[in-house]
Write an enzyme that holds these catalytic residues in place. Structure first.
Site, short mmCIF file in Angstrom:
data_model
loop_
_atom_site.label_atom_id
_atom_site.label_comp_id
_atom_site.label_asym_id
_atom_site.label_seq_id
_atom_site.Cartn_x
_atom_site.Cartn_y
_atom_site.Cartn_z
N THR A 141 -10.61 0.73 -17.96
CA THR A 141 -11.68 0.31 -18.87
C THR A 141 -11.73 -1.21 -18.83
OG1 THR A 141 -10.10 0.21 -20.69
CG2 THR A 141 -11.29 2.30 -20.39
N HIS A 159 0.18 1.75 -13.22
CA HIS A 159 0.83 0.57 -13.81
C HIS A 159 2.32 0.85 -13.97
CE1 HIS A 159 1.13 -3.09 -16.15
NE2 HIS A 159 1.87 -2.43 -17.01
N GLU A 180 6.20 6.90 -8.73
CA GLU A 180 4.77 6.56 -8.66
C GLU A 180 4.09 7.41 -7.59
OE1 GLU A 180 5.64 1.83 -9.50
OE2 GLU A 180 3.82 2.40 -8.41
N GLY A 188 0.76 -1.25 0.00
CA GLY A 188 0.00 0.00 0.00
C GLY A 188 0.79 1.29 0.00
C1 GRF Z 1 3.27 -0.67 -7.71
O1 GRF Z 1 4.51 -0.79 -8.33
C2 GRF Z 1 2.22 -0.42 -8.75
O2 GRF Z 1 2.68 0.26 -9.90
C3 GRF Z 1 1.81 -1.80 -9.12
O3 GRF Z 1 1.86 -2.55 -7.92
C4 GRF Z 1 2.82 -1.95 -7.04
C5 GRF Z 1 2.08 -1.71 -5.75
O4 GRF Z 1 2.87 -1.21 -4.78
N1 GRF Z 1 0.52 -1.87 -9.75
P1 GRF Z 1 2.22 -0.65 -3.40
O5 GRF Z 1 1.33 -1.75 -2.84
O6 GRF Z 1 1.43 0.58 -3.73
O7 GRF Z 1 3.39 -0.38 -2.56
#
Ligand code: GRF
Length: 196
Positions: free
Chosen positions: A141, A109, A174, A12
């Site tokens: 989607t 992603h 991210e 998370g």
């Molecule tokens: C992240 O790298 C995200 O891009 C992918 O899953 C991972 C989740 O990480 N879909 P976290 O649980 O938010 O630390």
């Protein structure tokens, strides 16, 4: 004020970045953190932040996707989210679920979509000899990892990089990209966020 539900499967860290960003003049607030794994580390982090949490264990619905999604929907209906953020949620949901919330769901992603939809994105970028990698926030989607792109963040791949080092170097990007996209999206602005 927009109500945001965040769906997670794991630790998370993106959920924490999103929730921490929704303060002050931000046009949205987190109302629920929901997981398909009752033991997901992210649920404990959400509780520590004082957020409402819930879980529907997909393992209790071995061949009953409709049942699993029905439970998710019931919890979401009660929380009444305006926006749903998928943050490391690792279950593929059916067309019926997607239709119900179409235009109000975001996902992050770990690749520069449309490249490398699906899993093992870091490994695949390295195997292809790419020099640039990144992450994408897109609208959800019915087609997996395919919706309109709302943001991308890029990094250069170094000669020493492995799939693990790429994953670790990408996470802070991210955590910058997703909140920036959500802030715009919650205002009805779909102009893509690009880092850098
Ligand atoms: C992240 O790298 C995200 O891009 C992918 O899953 C991972 C989740 O990480 N879909 P976290 O649980 O938010 O630390």
């Amino acid at each position: 004020m927009k109500r945001v539900a965040i769906l997670i499967s794991g630790g998370g860290s993106n959920m924490v970045a999103l929730a921490q960003s929704m303060t002050g003049d931000h046009p949205a607030r987190p109302v629920l953190v929901l997981s398909n794994d009752p033991k997901a580390g992210g649920l404990a982090r959400a509780r520590d932040m004082g957020l409402a949490v819930a879980a529907v264990d997909h393992k209790e619905f071995p061949s009953d996707r409709r049942g699993f999604e029905g439970e998710l929907l019931a919890i979401l209906e009660a929380a009444q989210p305006d926006i749903i953020c998928f943050a490391g949620f690792m279950r593929v949901l059916g067309a019926g679920f997607v239709q119900r919330f179409e235009g109000r769901m975001l996902n992050i992603h770990p690749s520069l979509l449309p490249k490398y939809k699906g899993l093992h994105t870091h490994r695949r970028a390295l195997d292809a000899g790419d020099t640039v990698h990144g992450c994408t926030v897109h609208e959800v989607t019915a087609a997996l990892d395919d919706g309109p792109i709302l943001g991308q963040a890029r990094l250069d791949i170094g000669p020493e990089d492995t799939a693990d080092t790429l994953a670790a170097r990408l996470l802070p990007l991210e955590h910058a990209l997703y909140p920036a996209v959500l802030r715009r999206f919650a205002r009805g602005d779909r102009t893509p966020v690009l880092i850098p």
